[in-house]
Motif scaffolding. Structure first.
Motif, PDB file in Angstrom:
ATOM      1  N   TRP A   1       0.833  -1.205   0.000  1.00 14.83           N
ATOM      2  CA  TRP A   1       0.000   0.000   0.000  1.00 14.83           C
ATOM      3  C   TRP A   1       0.867   1.254   0.000  1.00 14.83           C
ATOM      4  O   TRP A   1       0.611   2.207  -0.764  1.00 14.83           O
ATOM      5  CB  TRP A   1      -0.915  -0.023   1.217  1.00 14.83           C
ATOM      6  N   ALA A   2       1.922   1.264   0.827  1.00 14.48           N
ATOM      7  CA  ALA A   2       2.815   2.423   0.870  1.00 14.48           C
ATOM      8  C   ALA A   2       3.594   2.566  -0.437  1.00 14.48           C
ATOM      9  O   ALA A   2       3.849   3.682  -0.903  1.00 14.48           O
ATOM     10  CB  ALA A   2       3.782   2.280   2.049  1.00 14.48           C
ATOM     11  N   TRP A   3       3.972   1.454  -1.037  1.00 15.75           N
ATOM     12  CA  TRP A   3       4.681   1.478  -2.318  1.00 15.75           C
ATOM     13  C   TRP A   3       3.797   2.090  -3.400  1.00 15.75           C
ATOM     14  O   TRP A   3       4.255   2.912  -4.203  1.00 15.75           O
ATOM     15  CB  TRP A   3       5.089   0.059  -2.691  1.00 15.75           C
ATOM     16  N   ARG A   4       2.540   1.700  -3.401  1.00 12.61           N
ATOM     17  CA  ARG A   4       1.616   2.250  -4.388  1.00 12.61           C
ATOM     18  C   ARG A   4       1.442   3.754  -4.214  1.00 12.61           C
ATOM     19  O   ARG A   4       1.297   4.492  -5.193  1.00 12.61           O
ATOM     20  CB  ARG A   4       0.256   1.544  -4.281  1.00 12.61           C
ATOM     21  N   ARG A   5       1.498   4.226  -2.990  1.00  9.37           N
ATOM     22  CA  ARG A   5       1.374   5.661  -2.700  1.00  9.37           C
ATOM     23  C   ARG A   5       2.724   6.375  -2.741  1.00  9.37           C
ATOM     24  O   ARG A   5       2.813   7.529  -2.335  1.00  9.37           O
ATOM     25  CB  ARG A   5       0.723   5.853  -1.331  1.00  9.37           C
ATOM     26  N   ARG A   6       3.773   5.669  -3.192  1.00 15.13           N
ATOM     27  CA  ARG A   6       5.125   6.227  -3.319  1.00 15.13           C
ATOM     28  C   ARG A   6       5.680   6.710  -1.974  1.00 15.13           C
ATOM     29  O   ARG A   6       6.371   7.720  -1.893  1.00 15.13           O
ATOM     30  CB  ARG A   6       5.145   7.379  -4.341  1.00 15.13           C
ATOM     31  N   ARG A   7       5.362   5.975  -0.921  1.00 18.80           N
ATOM     32  CA  ARG A   7       5.861   6.334   0.403  1.00 18.80           C
ATOM     33  C   ARG A   7       6.566   5.152   1.076  1.00 18.80           C
ATOM     34  O   ARG A   7       6.683   5.100   2.297  1.00 18.80           O
ATOM     35  CB  ARG A   7       4.715   6.831   1.289  1.00 18.80           C
ATOM     36  N   LEU A   8       7.030   4.204   0.272  1.00 16.26           N
ATOM     37  CA  LEU A   8       7.665   3.017   0.835  1.00 16.26           C
ATOM     38  C   LEU A   8       8.919   3.368   1.610  1.00 16.26           C
ATOM     39  O   LEU A   8       9.199   2.770   2.656  1.00 16.26           O
ATOM     40  CB  LEU A   8       8.005   2.029  -0.290  1.00 16.26           C
ATOM     41  N   PHE A   9       9.691   4.351   1.136  1.00 19.53           N
ATOM     42  CA  PHE A   9      10.961   4.681   1.777  1.00 19.53           C
ATOM     43  C   PHE A   9      10.843   5.822   2.780  1.00 19.53           C
ATOM     44  O   PHE A   9      11.772   6.041   3.557  1.00 19.53           O
ATOM     45  CB  PHE A   9      11.997   5.068   0.710  1.00 19.53           C
ATOM     46  N   GLU A  10       9.722   6.520   2.770  1.00 21.29           N
ATOM     47  CA  GLU A  10       9.576   7.677   3.654  1.00 21.29           C
ATOM     48  C   GLU A  10       8.716   7.386   4.879  1.00 21.29           C
ATOM     49  O   GLU A  10       8.780   8.141   5.857  1.00 21.29           O
ATOM     50  CB  GLU A  10       8.957   8.857   2.887  1.00 21.29           C
ATOM     51  N   ALA A  11       7.886   6.357   4.843  1.00 25.06           N
ATOM     52  CA  ALA A  11       6.990   6.063   5.962  1.00 25.06           C
ATOM     53  C   ALA A  11       7.808   5.511   7.130  1.00 25.06           C
ATOM     54  O   ALA A  11       8.223   4.346   7.127  1.00 25.06           O
ATOM     55  CB  ALA A  11       5.915   5.060   5.532  1.00 25.06           C
ATOM     56  N   ARG A  12       8.047   6.326   8.137  1.00 22.52           N
ATOM     57  CA  ARG A  12       8.902   5.911   9.252  1.00 22.52           C
ATOM     58  C   ARG A  12       8.299   4.745  10.019  1.00 22.52           C
ATOM     59  O   ARG A  12       9.015   3.842  10.455  1.00 22.52           O
ATOM     60  CB  ARG A  12       9.119   7.100  10.195  1.00 22.52           C
ATOM     61  N   TRP A  13       6.985   4.752  10.185  1.00 29.82           N
ATOM     62  CA  TRP A  13       6.338   3.666  10.908  1.00 29.82           C
ATOM     63  C   TRP A  13       6.522   2.333  10.189  1.00 29.82           C
ATOM     64  O   TRP A  13       6.652   1.281  10.826  1.00 29.82           O
ATOM     65  CB  TRP A  13       4.848   3.967  11.080  1.00 29.82           C
ATOM     66  N   LEU A  14       6.564   2.374   8.849  1.00 26.74           N
ATOM     67  CA  LEU A  14       6.764   1.149   8.089  1.00 26.74           C
ATOM     68  C   LEU A  14       8.192   0.649   8.244  1.00 26.74           C
ATOM     69  O   LEU A  14       8.430  -0.566   8.383  1.00 26.74           O
ATOM     70  CB  LEU A  14       6.448   1.400   6.615  1.00 26.74           C
ATOM     71  N   LEU A  15       9.150   1.551   8.231  1.00 27.30           N
ATOM     72  CA  LEU A  15      10.540   1.153   8.438  1.00 27.30           C
ATOM     73  C   LEU A  15      10.737   0.555   9.825  1.00 27.30           C
ATOM     74  O   LEU A  15      11.479  -0.417  10.000  1.00 27.30           O
ATOM     75  CB  LEU A  15      11.469   2.357   8.242  1.00 27.30           C
ATOM     76  N   VAL A  16      10.053   1.127  10.805  1.00 34.08           N
ATOM     77  CA  VAL A  16      10.117   0.572  12.165  1.00 34.08           C
ATOM     78  C   VAL A  16       9.550  -0.850  12.182  1.00 34.08           C
ATOM     79  O   VAL A  16      10.080  -1.749  12.849  1.00 34.08           O
ATOM     80  CB  VAL A  16       9.367   1.480  13.157  1.00 34.08           C
ATOM     81  N   GLY A  17       8.473  -1.070  11.428  1.00 29.43           N
ATOM     82  CA  GLY A  17       7.879  -2.400  11.354  1.00 29.43           C
ATOM     83  C   GLY A  17       8.829  -3.423  10.761  1.00 29.43           C
ATOM     84  O   GLY A  17       8.955  -4.543  11.268  1.00 29.43           O
ATOM     85  N   TRP A  18       9.512  -3.052   9.684  1.00 26.85           N
ATOM     86  CA  TRP A  18      10.469  -3.971   9.078  1.00 26.85           C
ATOM     87  C   TRP A  18      11.636  -4.246  10.007  1.00 26.85           C
ATOM     88  O   TRP A  18      12.126  -5.389  10.091  1.00 26.85           O
ATOM     89  CB  TRP A  18      10.971  -3.413   7.748  1.00 26.85           C
ATOM     90  N   ARG A  19      12.100  -3.227  10.712  1.00 28.08           N
ATOM     91  CA  ARG A  19      13.194  -3.446  11.660  1.00 28.08           C
ATOM     92  C   ARG A  19      12.760  -4.377  12.783  1.00 28.08           C
ATOM     93  O   ARG A  19      13.530  -5.243  13.215  1.00 28.08           O
ATOM     94  CB  ARG A  19      13.673  -2.116  12.227  1.00 28.08           C
ATOM     95  N   ALA A  20      11.532  -4.210  13.246  1.00 25.60           N
ATOM     96  CA  ALA A  20      11.041  -5.067  14.323  1.00 25.60           C
ATOM     97  C   ALA A  20      10.907  -6.517  13.879  1.00 25.60           C
ATOM     98  O   ALA A  20      11.026  -7.443  14.693  1.00 25.60           O
ATOM     99  CB  ALA A  20       9.697  -4.543  14.830  1.00 25.60           C
ATOM    100  N   MET A  21      10.667  -6.745  12.586  1.00 24.89           N
ATOM    101  CA  MET A  21      10.460  -8.102  12.066  1.00 24.89           C
ATOM    102  C   MET A  21      11.730  -8.713  11.475  1.00 24.89           C
ATOM    103  O   MET A  21      11.662  -9.759  10.835  1.00 24.89           O
ATOM    104  CB  MET A  21       9.373  -8.064  10.994  1.00 24.89           C
ATOM    105  N   THR A  22      12.880  -8.090  11.708  1.00 16.57           N
ATOM    106  CA  THR A  22      14.117  -8.570  11.093  1.00 16.57           C
ATOM    107  C   THR A  22      14.390 -10.030  11.417  1.00 16.57           C
ATOM    108  O   THR A  22      14.747 -10.828  10.545  1.00 16.57           O
ATOM    109  CB  THR A  22      15.307  -7.704  11.545  1.00 16.57           C
ATOM    110  N   LEU A  23      14.239 -10.405  12.670  1.00 13.63           N
ATOM    111  CA  LEU A  23      14.571 -11.759  13.115  1.00 13.63           C
ATOM    112  C   LEU A  23      13.337 -12.646  13.249  1.00 13.63           C
ATOM    113  O   LEU A  23      13.430 -13.742  13.813  1.00 13.63           O
ATOM    114  CB  LEU A  23      15.309 -11.698  14.454  1.00 13.63           C
ATOM    115  N   SER A  24      12.213 -12.196  12.726  1.00 16.82           N
ATOM    116  CA  SER A  24      10.971 -12.955  12.900  1.00 16.82           C
ATOM    117  C   SER A  24      11.040 -14.332  12.241  1.00 16.82           C
ATOM    118  O   SER A  24      10.465 -15.306  12.742  1.00 16.82           O
ATOM    119  CB  SER A  24       9.790 -12.171  12.329  1.00 16.82           C
ATOM    120  N   GLY A  25      11.747 -14.441  11.113  1.00 14.57           N
ATOM    121  CA  GLY A  25      11.850 -15.730  10.438  1.00 14.57           C
ATOM    122  C   GLY A  25      12.551 -16.776  11.287  1.00 14.57           C
ATOM    123  O   GLY A  25      12.155 -17.950  11.299  1.00 14.57           O
TER     124      GLY A  25
END
Length: 467
Positions: A343-367
């Protein structure tokens, strides 16, 4: 604590430490093959820098995986000699095939991959990277085949209590093998995918290595958008297979104690505290009929309850129940993060959405956590059997094994693993903190005296000029 329990704890500890590194390198090897392909195709320097960066991470992880795997194999002779004696005619060849095919293939090309950049032709180096990636997948094939046979044995004959092979095709491709192989390979790919996404989110969050991080995050989102739904489908099919061949394990996963009245279906227990003594769930929160829909694809489907078998035939319910919910919960979190990222990629905010970056960082070791939880479900859920329905774990233990010996070796393993692998993990985090650096391998036509003493940046000597 007797020798049996200590041996189970020791094997569980060693395999838990071991499986993390092969799972990571399975996906990382394929990621490296993709990066080198993009470099050869586009000649964009960022792909080469990323390849060199992740190659260092792969080398450390691969080394720790090999070391921990060697230690694990010795326990079959020391702690589980009866298992080796009775099932060695089947498990021995399967594990040998893994060495003869995958390990030799990896060992042959690993040196070229690690040290042969521009010392061999580009095509040969790319072939070496692809062969290492293929080797990791072949290794997974044989290891999962051996483990799956212990879960759903087939193609054997019992001769004086010893398993003798009578159909290698049925042994290798036993009933649960295709589902477990797909589930494990996808889990390994997702583990690497979320590490890459989390690392790229960290760089973007801190404004470091921006161009490389943008490309990594885009690829992580795109790959996860395909792989997460595929993993959910594979997990569903694996669950149906387990219900057919290991119904008690599924009942433990759902903490399903008693059969529901006809036509009411099985509820989905979202949360509970399984009470094994009273054969019930305390503090239960359940959704009616949803369990039947998920487990049997029918609103009024039934599964055998735990009370359908004697207590001594049931696995420990609590660890299986909670580990399954950890695995499923992380899968749902991965899917939610991927959908939000699209959704953020479609809105061209994939790299600017700080909350999304925080989410990816939190899920780094989830696998990694999900893989451990899944293995606990699979291995604890088949108890009290080591070869399901045929050889009990207690009967597979070495007969003269002393509890004091197992306790001593367990303490040594924990101490050494914490020291060695703690240092290795610390070094991996150090590499990741440093990030991708400009990389310029020496050319094949340069002698040792003419090769640069340090990596050259693009500003020092452009790659295009040298080519």
């Amino acid at each position: 604590m007797d020798a049996l329990l200590l041996s189970r704890i020791q094997f569980g500890f060693v395999i838990s430490c071991h499986i993390l590194f092969p799972a990571f390198t399975i996906g990382l090897a394929s990621w490296l093959a993709f990066l080198e392909f993009r470099w050869l195709r586009t000649r964009e320097r960022v792909w080469l820098d990323l390849y060199a960066f992740w190659l260092k991470v792969f080398a450390v992880s691969f080394g720790m995986g090999v070391v921990s795997g060697i230690v694990m194999s010795f326990q079959f002779g020391t702690n589980w000699s009866v298992l080796s004696e009775r099932a060695g005619n089947i498990l021995g060849p399967l594990l040998s095939y893994e060495v003869l095919t995958a390990f030799f293939l990896e060992a042959t090309f690993l040196g070229v991959m690690l040290f042969g950049m521009r010392r061999v032709s580009e095509k040969l180096h790319f072939l070496a990277t692809c062969m290492v990636a293929l080797g990791t997948l072949i290794s997974t094939f044989w290891i999962i085949s051996a483990n799956s046979w212990m879960q759903t044995p087939a193609g054997y004959a019992l001769v004086d209590g010893v398993f003798e092979p009578n159909s290698w095709w049925r042994i290798v491709f036993n009933p649960s093998f295709p589902y477990r192989l797909a589930h494990m390979v996808l889990a390994a790919f997702l583990t690497t995918c979320f590490v890459i996404g989390g690392v790229s989110a960290r760089y973007l969050h801190r404004g470091e290595h921006v161009e490389a991080a943008r490309r990594m995050l885009k690829l992580a989102v795109a790959f996860a958008a395909i792989t997460v739904p595929a993993q959910i489908l594979a997990g569903d099919q694996h669950g149906l297979n387990a219900l057919e061949h290991q119904p008690v394990k599924v009942a433990a996963m759902e903490a399903h104690w008693t059969a529901a009245p006809a036509g009411e279906g099985v509820p989905l227990v979202v949360f509970a505290v399984p009470n094994e003594a009273a054969e019930r769930n305390d503090y239960e929160f359940a959704i009616p009929r949803l369990g039947s829909l998920i487990l049997t694809h029918s609103l009024d489907g039934e599964i055998p309850p735990l009370t359908s078998v004697p207590r001594e035939e049931r696995p420990p319910v609590k660890p299986v129940f909670y580990a399954f919910r950890v695995m499923v919960g992380l899968g749902v979190a991965m899917l939610a993060l991927v959908l939000l990222s699209l959704w953020a990629w479609r809105r061209r905010r994939l790299f600017e959405a700080r909350w999304l970056l925080v989410g990816w960082r939190a899920m780094t070791l989830s696998g990694f956590v999900a893989i451990l939880a899944g293995w606990y479900v699979a291995e604890i859920g088949r108890q009290p059997y080591v070869v399901y329905g045929l050889l009990r774990t207690a009967d597979a233990l070495s007969p003269t094994l002393a509890a004091s010996s197992v306790l001593t070796s367990l303490i040594v393993f924990v101490t050494v693993y914490l020291a060695v692998f703690g240092a290795g993990v610390w070094y991996l985090f150090k590499l990741i903190r440093k990030g991708p650096q400009p990389f310029d391998p020496p050319s094949m036509d340069e002698g040792p005296d003419k090769r640069p003493a340090r990596p050259l940046s693009v500003a020092d000597e452009p790659w295009e000029g040298r080519a």
